[in-house]
Each structure stands twice: as structure tokens, then as C-alpha cells.
Design an enzyme around this catalytic site. Structure first.
Site, mmCIF file in Angstrom:
data_model
loop_
_atom_site.group_PDB
_atom_site.id
_atom_site.type_symbol
_atom_site.label_atom_id
_atom_site.label_comp_id
_atom_site.label_asym_id
_atom_site.label_seq_id
_atom_site.Cartn_x
_atom_site.Cartn_y
_atom_site.Cartn_z
ATOM 1 N N LEU A 76 0.821 -1.223 0.000
ATOM 2 C CA LEU A 76 0.000 0.000 0.000
ATOM 3 C C LEU A 76 0.852 1.271 0.000
ATOM 4 C CD1 LEU A 76 -2.842 -1.065 2.513
ATOM 5 C CD2 LEU A 76 -2.756 -1.383 0.024
ATOM 6 N N SER B 229 7.623 -2.967 -19.504
ATOM 7 C CA SER B 229 7.197 -1.695 -20.091
ATOM 8 C C SER B 229 7.819 -1.506 -21.466
ATOM 9 C CB SER B 229 7.659 -0.550 -19.184
ATOM 10 O OG SER B 229 7.498 0.688 -19.830
ATOM 11 N N THR C 13 9.016 0.988 -22.293
ATOM 12 C CA THR C 13 10.183 1.843 -22.086
ATOM 13 C C THR C 13 11.475 1.108 -22.449
ATOM 14 O OG1 THR C 13 11.095 3.464 -20.526
ATOM 15 C CG2 THR C 13 10.619 1.311 -19.630
ATOM 16 N N TYR D 177 14.525 3.693 -13.606
ATOM 17 C CA TYR D 177 13.264 2.930 -13.619
ATOM 18 C C TYR D 177 13.249 1.945 -14.791
ATOM 19 C CZ TYR D 177 8.639 2.004 -15.483
ATOM 20 O OH TYR D 177 7.567 1.382 -16.064
ATOM 21 N N LYS E 290 13.281 -2.454 -15.167
ATOM 22 C CA LYS E 290 12.416 -3.315 -15.995
ATOM 23 C C LYS E 290 13.271 -4.176 -16.933
ATOM 24 C CE LYS E 290 8.324 -1.984 -14.549
ATOM 25 N NZ LYS E 290 7.582 -2.904 -13.649
ATOM 26 N N ARG F 108 9.721 17.552 -22.430
ATOM 27 C CA ARG F 108 10.125 16.972 -21.138
ATOM 28 C C ARG F 108 11.383 16.136 -21.367
ATOM 29 N NH1 ARG F 108 5.788 13.153 -18.114
ATOM 30 N NH2 ARG F 108 6.136 11.926 -19.995
HETATM 31 C C1 UD1 Z 1 5.917 7.329 -18.949
HETATM 32 C C2 UD1 Z 1 7.341 6.966 -18.691
HETATM 33 C C3 UD1 Z 1 7.515 5.489 -18.997
HETATM 34 C C4 UD1 Z 1 6.590 4.683 -18.104
HETATM 35 C C5 UD1 Z 1 5.162 5.159 -18.311
HETATM 36 C C6 UD1 Z 1 4.222 4.483 -17.334
HETATM 37 C C7 UD1 Z 1 8.658 8.989 -19.085
HETATM 38 C C8 UD1 Z 1 9.642 9.659 -19.954
HETATM 39 N N1 UD1 Z 1 8.218 7.780 -19.500
HETATM 40 O O1 UD1 Z 1 5.600 7.080 -20.320
HETATM 41 O O2 UD1 Z 1 8.840 5.093 -18.782
HETATM 42 O O3 UD1 Z 1 6.687 3.314 -18.401
HETATM 43 O O4 UD1 Z 1 5.063 6.558 -18.116
HETATM 44 O O5 UD1 Z 1 4.157 5.110 -16.109
HETATM 45 O O6 UD1 Z 1 8.273 9.493 -18.041
HETATM 46 N N2 UD1 Z 1 2.558 14.760 -21.619
HETATM 47 C C9 UD1 Z 1 2.256 16.116 -21.686
HETATM 48 N N3 UD1 Z 1 1.884 16.756 -20.520
HETATM 49 C C10 UD1 Z 1 1.800 16.112 -19.320
HETATM 50 C C11 UD1 Z 1 2.102 14.712 -19.260
HETATM 51 C C12 UD1 Z 1 2.483 14.083 -20.432
HETATM 52 O O7 UD1 Z 1 2.328 16.721 -22.740
HETATM 53 O O8 UD1 Z 1 1.471 16.754 -18.296
HETATM 54 C C13 UD1 Z 1 2.921 14.046 -22.873
HETATM 55 C C14 UD1 Z 1 4.308 13.441 -22.854
HETATM 56 O O9 UD1 Z 1 5.275 14.363 -23.284
HETATM 57 C C15 UD1 Z 1 4.120 12.259 -23.814
HETATM 58 C C16 UD1 Z 1 2.666 11.833 -23.590
HETATM 59 O O10 UD1 Z 1 2.027 12.961 -23.012
HETATM 60 O O11 UD1 Z 1 4.240 12.665 -25.150
HETATM 61 C C17 UD1 Z 1 2.520 10.655 -22.656
HETATM 62 O O12 UD1 Z 1 3.213 10.912 -21.444
HETATM 63 P P1 UD1 Z 1 3.074 9.952 -20.163
HETATM 64 O O13 UD1 Z 1 1.650 9.694 -19.883
HETATM 65 O O14 UD1 Z 1 3.914 10.529 -19.069
HETATM 66 O O15 UD1 Z 1 3.680 8.574 -20.659
HETATM 67 P P2 UD1 Z 1 5.117 8.227 -21.272
HETATM 68 O O16 UD1 Z 1 6.043 9.358 -21.191
HETATM 69 O O17 UD1 Z 1 4.902 7.623 -22.610
#
Ligand code: UD1
Length: 338
Positions: A33, A124, A126, A148, A152, A291
């Protein structure tokens, strides 16, 4: 089957526990938890009409795990438990290595002591990093760009080594793309602590009025609208993928890797628009710098899971947005509202 689920109170774990119970399996959840709420399991029980057993313990706690195995005698394990925030992992890498690697090693040792031979592991996408171009097939080169992701990747290698050394062990590594959505009841869903890192929970909190606007991280990627594209998969489809993998392991030994994705990339703006349509709420956003560590595009080649598991993602991004909105609107503060 009797299935022991580590991290079963979390987001993907709770949806998978629900799917297992609905299919008639018996489930014991082991979860400390640290990033989840036991309320999720109460709601899973309410939805399934029967409950999963629950042991509050860290998977690295060998005595607690040993007692759980002795008592429940699981035939298979699904291993979700782990730390998962990329940014945090760069700040406290040793915690990530200790928790994620330590729990997996303890789990594999206790499984061996109790003659439990099947494990499904939460990996993942990733692990594909930027080593090749999407769509990624399972034999694409792997590596990782942060602690992270390295946990994995290392756990995949540990599992492959252990499977090579023990011809009775059955291993399914599932490489998730981007899980989104919630059970359509709106009773369980993703409940991140603090400010969400991931896109969908952030958008949902903007729609619910909990955050002012979304920051879109970069609009100058080489993608159709300039924002990053991902393969967003409904968590209910993802949960079904675990049941399909578990079924496959019943009559196939060895080490297997499957992507769980849709094969369809969506951009950040596609998601914003889908969410607006599903919720009827306008999502204010502002373009911000990229980012660090983000890739332009990531999506699956999902064919292997289709041919070998007979599984494919069925639910749309629009459905996932509607389900996420339903969950968020009914539970503005997640399980803390209970
Ligand atoms: C992220 C992690 C990945 C992990 C997965 C699951 C990173 C770089 N990668 O994936 O390793 O396995 O989460 O937890 O953190 N975005 C925005 N604004 C936001 C949030 C996200 O524009 O506030 C965009 C990001 O730039 C990206 C997309 O949305 O293009 C998806 O982002 P996110 O949901 O964080 O997933 P990942 O980055 O693909």
C-alpha cells in the site's frame, strides 16, 4: 486457478484482480500500500461479487511472502509491484534497484521453494527506448535510458536467465504501452499521489477542476501535429491480456515476451480532443518545452500477442477517456474520498 497478485491494489493490479475474480479464479493480493489504497480492493470485491484475499506486505519481506505461499498455495503469480516514476528514479536510483530488483528476486526464490512455476511480469515499452523506430516488435533491440527503465530491463534479463536454468519455469513478460481508462463502473481507476506525471490522470484532473491547465510537453516533434505520440491502451484490455498470458503458460513452458498495445499512435492533442468529446469539458492547455527523456513516438506492433495469445485490444481511446472521466468525476480525490 489460484493466482497470487503482487501490487494488486494498484491501478493495473486492481483491474486485473477484478478480471481474474470475474473469470472464477481465486486471488491473493500482496501489496504494501505504499502507492495504493486497500479501498480499491473493497471496490473490486463489490464489482466482482466475491473478494480477493489480501496480505499487507512488501514483496521483499521473505517471511511474509513465504507464509502467503504456504497458506494460499498459488499455481501462478502476476508480479505488478514496483516503483514506477521515471523522474523520481533518477533522484533515488538505489530505492528503485532495491525495491524492483529485490522484490523480484525474493519472489522467484519463494516461488521455487513452494514449487510455483508460472509468473507473468509487468514490463514496459520503455525498454525499447530510442534504439529503433516504432512500431516495435518484441525482437527489437532493448535498453533503457533511466533507472526505472533499467530495473524493468534487468528484471527481464533475470527472468530469462532463471527460465534458462529451470526448464519447468514458465515466464510471460508483458511490455505495456500506455495504460489509460478505468473500469466502466467508475468505481476503480488510476489514483496517483500528488501531481500526476502521466498524461491521462493530469487531463482528467484538469477536466474535474482540480488543476488549471495542461502543459503540453513539446509541439515540435516530427509527428503529424508536432506533439508526442503514444500507444494508449485501455486498462480493461490490458487486464484481459494478463489472463490470456496466464492461459498460455498453462500449456507452454519457457520464456515469452509479448507487447500489449493497440498498434495505433495518438498524439497529446488527439487525447485532449478525445477527452473533451467524452467529457463535454474544454481542456485548457499551454505548450511548454519538451520533457527531458521523452521520445517523439512509441507504439506497438501487437501482432505476436494476437497470433500466440488470441488477444487484441478492443476498446477505443474515446471509451477510455469516457471511463477515466467517469472515475475522476465520481472520485475527485481518488480513493481518499471513500
Ligand atoms: C511514462 C514513462 C515510462 C513509463 C510510463 C508508465 C517517461 C519519460 N516515460 O511514459 O517510462 O513506463 O510513463 O508510467 O516518463 N505529456 C504532456 N503533458 C503532461 C504529461 C504528459 O504533454 O502533463 C505528454 C508526454 O510528453 C508524452 C505523452 O504525453 O508525449 C505521454 O506521457 P506519459 O503519460 O507521461 O507517458 P510516457 O512518457 O509515454
Amino acid at each position: 486457478m489460484r493466482v497470487l497478485v503482487t501490487g494488486g491494489a494498484g491501478y493495473i493490479g486492481s483491474h486485473t484482480t477484478l478480471a481474474l475474480l470475474k473469470e472464477g479464479h481465486d486471488v491473493l493480493v500482496v501489496d504494501d500500500l505504499s502507492n495504493s489504497s486497500v479501498e480499491s480492493l473493497h471496490r473490486v470485491a463489490e464489482l466482482a461479487g466475491r473478494e480477493a484475499g489480501f496480505v499487507e506486505a512488501n514483496v521483499r519481506d521473505e517471511a511474509a511472502l513465504d507464509a502467503a505461499f504456504a497458506d494460499f498455495t498459488p499455481e501462478a503469480v502476476i508480479h505488478f509491484a514496483g516503483w514506477k516514476a521515471v523522474g523520481e528514479s533518477t533522484q533515488i536510483p538505489l530505492v528503485y534497484y532495491r525495491e524492483n530488483l529485490g522484490s523480484t528476486i525474493t519472489l522467484l526464490e519463494v516461488m521455487a521453494q513452494h514449487g510455483c512455476r508460472s509468473i507473468v511480469f509487468s514490463s514496459s515499452a520503455t525498454v525499447y527506448g530510442e534504439l529503433s523506430e516504432p512500431p516495435f516488435t518484441e525482437d527489437a533491440p532493448t535498453g533503457a535510458t533511466n533507472p526505472y527503465g533499467r530495473t524493468k530491463h534487468m528484471i527481464e534479463q533475470i527472468l530469462a536467465d532463471v527460465a534458462a536454468a529451470d526448464d519447468q519455469l514458465r515466464v510471460a513478460v508483458l511490455r505495456y504501452f500506455n495504460p489509460i481508462g478505468a473500469d466502466e463502473s467508475g468505481r476503480i481507476g488510476e489514483d496517483p499521489k500528488g501531481i500526476p506525471n502521466n498524461l491521462l490522470p493530469f487531463v482528467a484532473q484538469v477536466a474535474a477542476g482540480r488543476r488549471e491547465k495542461l502543459m503540453v510537453f513539446g509541439d515540435d516533434y516530427p509527428t503529424p501535429d508536432g506533439t508526442g505520440t503514444r500507444d494508449y491502451i485501455h486498462v480493461v484490455d490490458l487486464a484481459a491480456g494478463h489472463l490470456a498470458a496466464l492461459g498460455h503458460l498453462q500449456d507452454h513452458d519457457g520464456y515469452h515476451v509479448w507487447n500489449l498495445g493497440t498498434g495505433q499512435p495518438s498524439s497529446v492533442l488527439d487525447i485532449v480532443h478525445a477527452f473533451e468529446k467524452a467529457s463535454g469539458v474544454t481542456i485548457p492547455y499551454e505548450v511548454a518545452p519538451r520533457r527531458p527523456g521523452d521520445v517523439a513516438s512509441s507504439f506497438a506492433d501487437p501482432k505476436l500477442a494476437q497470433t500466440e495469445l488470441g488477444w487484441r485490444a478492443e476498446l477505443s481511446v474515446e471509451q477510455a477517456c469516457a471511463d477515466t472521466h467517469r472515475w475522476q468525476a465520481a472520485n475527485p480525490n481518488g480513493f481518499a474520498d471513500a
